[in-house]
Design an enzyme around this catalytic site. Structure first.
Site, PDB file in Angstrom:
ATOM      1  N   ILE A 155       0.843  -1.210   0.000  1.00 16.17           N
ATOM      2  CA  ILE A 155       0.000   0.000   0.000  1.00 16.17           C
ATOM      3  C   ILE A 155       0.875   1.256   0.000  1.00 16.17           C
ATOM      4  CG2 ILE A 155      -1.728   1.304   1.309  1.00 16.17           C
ATOM      5  CD1 ILE A 155      -2.766  -1.487   2.318  1.00 16.17           C
ATOM      6  N   ASP A 174      10.870   2.818   6.437  1.00 20.79           N
ATOM      7  CA  ASP A 174      10.494   1.398   6.484  1.00 20.79           C
ATOM      8  C   ASP A 174      11.653   0.649   7.118  1.00 20.79           C
ATOM      9  OD1 ASP A 174       9.914  -1.436   5.628  1.00 20.79           O
ATOM     10  OD2 ASP A 174       8.296  -0.446   4.563  1.00 20.79           O
ATOM     11  N   THR A 230      -4.768   4.771   7.846  1.00 14.56           N
ATOM     12  CA  THR A 230      -5.634   3.789   7.184  1.00 14.56           C
ATOM     13  C   THR A 230      -5.065   2.384   7.388  1.00 14.56           C
ATOM     14  OG1 THR A 230      -4.438   4.079   5.106  1.00 14.56           O
ATOM     15  CG2 THR A 230      -6.468   5.365   5.367  1.00 14.56           C
ATOM     16  N   ASP A 256      -9.259   5.712   9.742  1.00 11.75           N
ATOM     17  CA  ASP A 256     -10.148   4.711   9.143  1.00 11.75           C
ATOM     18  C   ASP A 256     -10.223   3.448   9.992  1.00 11.75           C
ATOM     19  OD1 ASP A 256     -11.759   3.699   6.926  1.00 11.75           O
ATOM     20  OD2 ASP A 256     -10.059   2.392   6.437  1.00 11.75           O
ATOM     21  N   GLU A 261     -13.766  -1.768  16.926  1.00 12.16           N
ATOM     22  CA  GLU A 261     -14.684  -1.428  15.824  1.00 12.16           C
ATOM     23  C   GLU A 261     -15.938  -2.274  15.963  1.00 12.16           C
ATOM     24  OE1 GLU A 261     -12.480  -2.011  12.216  1.00 12.16           O
ATOM     25  OE2 GLU A 261     -10.969  -0.529  12.738  1.00 12.16           O
ATOM     26  N   HIS A 278     -13.495   1.952   8.701  1.00 14.50           N
ATOM     27  CA  HIS A 278     -12.641   0.872   8.190  1.00 14.50           C
ATOM     28  C   HIS A 278     -13.084   0.468   6.776  1.00 14.50           C
ATOM     29  CE1 HIS A 278      -9.938  -2.751   9.385  1.00 14.50           C
ATOM     30  NE2 HIS A 278      -9.826  -2.459   8.092  1.00 14.50           N
ATOM     31  N   GLY A 280     -11.156   1.222   3.905  1.00 10.47           N
ATOM     32  CA  GLY A 280     -10.040   1.351   2.966  1.00 10.47           C
ATOM     33  C   GLY A 280     -10.172   0.446   1.758  1.00 10.47           C
TER      34      GLY A 280
HETATM   35  P1  NAD Z   1       2.974  -4.863   3.526  1.00 10.21           P
HETATM   36  O1  NAD Z   1       3.410  -5.970   4.410  1.00 10.21           O
HETATM   37  O2  NAD Z   1       3.109  -5.011   2.044  1.00 10.21           O
HETATM   38  O3  NAD Z   1       3.732  -3.508   3.928  1.00 10.21           O
HETATM   39  C1  NAD Z   1       3.956  -3.117   5.236  1.00 10.21           C
HETATM   40  C2  NAD Z   1       5.317  -2.415   5.291  1.00 10.21           C
HETATM   41  O4  NAD Z   1       5.500  -1.913   6.613  1.00 10.21           O
HETATM   42  C3  NAD Z   1       6.479  -3.361   4.987  1.00 10.21           C
HETATM   43  O5  NAD Z   1       7.274  -2.814   3.968  1.00 10.21           O
HETATM   44  C4  NAD Z   1       7.211  -3.461   6.335  1.00 10.21           C
HETATM   45  O6  NAD Z   1       8.625  -3.614   6.173  1.00 10.21           O
HETATM   46  C5  NAD Z   1       6.857  -2.116   6.951  1.00 10.21           C
HETATM   47  N1  NAD Z   1       7.023  -2.098   8.411  1.00 10.21           N
HETATM   48  C6  NAD Z   1       6.715  -3.061   9.315  1.00 10.21           C
HETATM   49  N2  NAD Z   1       7.047  -2.657  10.560  1.00 10.21           N
HETATM   50  C7  NAD Z   1       7.566  -1.407  10.431  1.00 10.21           C
HETATM   51  C8  NAD Z   1       8.097  -0.466  11.351  1.00 10.21           C
HETATM   52  N3  NAD Z   1       8.169  -0.716  12.673  1.00 10.21           N
HETATM   53  N4  NAD Z   1       8.562   0.707  10.850  1.00 10.21           N
HETATM   54  C9  NAD Z   1       8.518   0.984   9.529  1.00 10.21           C
HETATM   55  N5  NAD Z   1       8.036   0.123   8.607  1.00 10.21           N
HETATM   56  C10 NAD Z   1       7.571  -1.051   9.063  1.00 10.21           C
HETATM   57  O7  NAD Z   1       1.478  -4.556   3.938  1.00 10.21           O
HETATM   58  P2  NAD Z   1       0.383  -3.791   3.056  1.00 10.21           P
HETATM   59  O8  NAD Z   1      -0.289  -4.749   2.153  1.00 10.21           O
HETATM   60  O9  NAD Z   1       0.995  -2.558   2.499  1.00 10.21           O
HETATM   61  O10 NAD Z   1      -0.678  -3.431   4.205  1.00 10.21           O
HETATM   62  C11 NAD Z   1      -0.299  -2.633   5.308  1.00 10.21           C
HETATM   63  C12 NAD Z   1      -1.396  -2.670   6.344  1.00 10.21           C
HETATM   64  O11 NAD Z   1      -2.517  -1.929   5.897  1.00 10.21           O
HETATM   65  C13 NAD Z   1      -1.970  -4.058   6.621  1.00 10.21           C
HETATM   66  O12 NAD Z   1      -1.181  -4.805   7.489  1.00 10.21           O
HETATM   67  C14 NAD Z   1      -3.315  -3.737   7.202  1.00 10.21           C
HETATM   68  O13 NAD Z   1      -3.207  -3.650   8.602  1.00 10.21           O
HETATM   69  C15 NAD Z   1      -3.649  -2.368   6.616  1.00 10.21           C
HETATM   70  N6  NAD Z   1      -4.824  -2.430   5.725  1.00 10.21           N
HETATM   71  C16 NAD Z   1      -5.886  -1.639   5.990  1.00 10.21           C
HETATM   72  C17 NAD Z   1      -7.008  -1.695   5.177  1.00 10.21           C
HETATM   73  C18 NAD Z   1      -8.195  -0.820   5.427  1.00 10.21           C
HETATM   74  O14 NAD Z   1      -9.309  -1.176   5.024  1.00 10.21           O
HETATM   75  N7  NAD Z   1      -8.053   0.326   6.035  1.00 10.21           N
HETATM   76  C19 NAD Z   1      -7.039  -2.575   4.094  1.00 10.21           C
HETATM   77  C20 NAD Z   1      -5.935  -3.342   3.830  1.00 10.21           C
HETATM   78  C21 NAD Z   1      -4.804  -3.265   4.663  1.00 10.21           C
END
Ligand code: NAD
Length: 327
Positions: A155, A174, A230, A256, A261, A278, A280
């Site tokens: 994301i 990251d 989000t 979000d 929730e 929520h 997203g």
């Molecule tokens: P992803 O695993 O592809 O990316 C997460 C990134 O965060 C990774 O690159 C990881 O290295 C980094 N990370 C982890 N811990 C960290 C830290 N302490 N400091 C800095 N970076 C750190 O995940 P994604 O597919 O991009 O999704 C991210 C999150 O979004 C999901 O885990 C979920 O909780 C949330 N999400 C929310 C919705 C919504 O409806 N609002 C929908 C989908 C996902």
């Protein structure tokens, strides 16, 4: 007959093809009777006798997994795995699948929409006009501010791409510095909180990200800065955020995702907090892909075929990790 409990809400509403897929495979589908995120006891009472769960974000804890004697598969609709006790699943021989790519575009676009709304005060103008005022608020452009992106995965990377089209200066943080096509400045978290006009969060909820944005980080942010969350409740200290907004130190936040929730907490009473439910991933095309993906994972599993999208080993390792020291 194979029985599958579908706890995810919604499921099959934008396109009932995912339900057809399950029915054609001879599955007996049991639906979430409450039409909302289930609590742990509600879920524990529904899982006995079930072979698979098509899951939303309800807590699939060790207790729930222990109560599910026949359970062999958890198929998450979406990506966050903080709600699933992966170690307990593995100990009980329960496989876990998810659909990690499917929601990413929808979440990234909502993030940009929320950022634009905060920068121009759209939520404030909407409330003011409805209250009888005609206030033309001065705002800021996305192309004229510095945006800090924490978490540059599926994301976050998309958010960076969209931000760069607006011309924003982008600070990125990251655990891993992935190669990006767009120009970003990789910085540590203290620098990002200090320098960004708007911070947006895209990390999973893990032991290293619980309370990632607490009173210290909020106090370090620029006066008048903005925050968009989000990703997951729990990454932000909600009480500290409410204080920072009420004091006017932060000009606004868009949230979000919440610890509990449906959210009924104190941020509801803070005008400068833009709240969504929520949603997203709630774009029709992404929802369809997520729900089909989750159903396909179940059907493949029942046929003894490899899962389309099994949860990789790295997710089990992240969840088992000790909390990281604060940066
Ligand atoms: P992803 O695993 O592809 O990316 C997460 C990134 O965060 C990774 O690159 C990881 O290295 C980094 N990370 C982890 N811990 C960290 C830290 N302490 N400091 C800095 N970076 C750190 O995940 P994604 O597919 O991009 O999704 C991210 C999150 O979004 C999901 O885990 C979920 O909780 C949330 N999400 C929310 C919705 C919504 O409806 N609002 C929908 C989908 C996902």
């Amino acid at each position: 007959m194979t029985r599958v409990l579908i706890t995810a809400v919604p499921f099959g509403e934008v396109d009932r093809g995912c339900l057809d897929l399950l029915e054609e495979a001879g599955v007996d589908c049991v639906r979430n009777p409450h039409g909302r995120r289930l609590t742990e006891p509600e879920l524990a009472s529904l899982v006995p006798g079930v072979d698979a769960v098509i899951a939303g974000t309800e807590p699939i804890t060790r207790t729930v997994i222990g109560a599910a004697r026949r359970l062999r598969l958890i198929s998450r609709v979406g990506v966050g795995l903080d709600s699933v006790d992966l170690a307990a699943a593995r100990e009980h021989g329960v496989a876990v699948a998810y659909t990690p790519e499917a929601p990413a575009d929808a979440v990234a676009e909502l993030t940009i929409g929320l950022a634009l709304s905060l920068l121009r005060g759209v939520h404030l103008a909407n409330a003011a006009v409805r209250g009888g005022a005609w206030t033309r608020l001065p705002g800021r452009r996305l192309g004229a501010v510095t945006v800090g992106v924490i978490g540059v995965g599926r994301i976050g990377r998309r958010v960076v791409r969209l931000l760069s089209a607006f011309g924003a200066r982008i600070l990125a943080n990251d655990l891993v510095r992935v190669p990006l096509a767009e120009p970003v400045e990789w910085v540590d978290k203290p620098t990002l909180f200090r320098e960004a006009d708007l911070v947006t969060l895209h990390v999973p909820l893990t032991p290293s990200t619980v309370g990632l944005v607490g009173p210290g980080q909020l106090a370090a942010m620029r006066p008048g800065a903005l925050l968009v969350n989000t990703c997951r409740g729990g990454v932000v200290d909600e009480a500290a955020l409410a204080d920072a907004l009420r004091s006017g130190r932060l000009a606004g936040a868009a949230v979000d995702t919440f610890v509990d929730e449906p959210y009924r907490g104190e941020l509801v009473g803070v005008d400068t907090c833009l709240i969504t439910a929520h949603m997203g991933s709630m774009a029709v095309d992404c929802r369809r892909r997520m729900e089909h993906g989750a159903a396909r994972n179940v059907v493949a599993f029942l046929r003894g075929e490899p899962l389309d999208e099994p949860v990789p080993e790295s997710e089990y390792e992240v969840q088992a990790m000790a909390p990281a020291p604060a940066e």
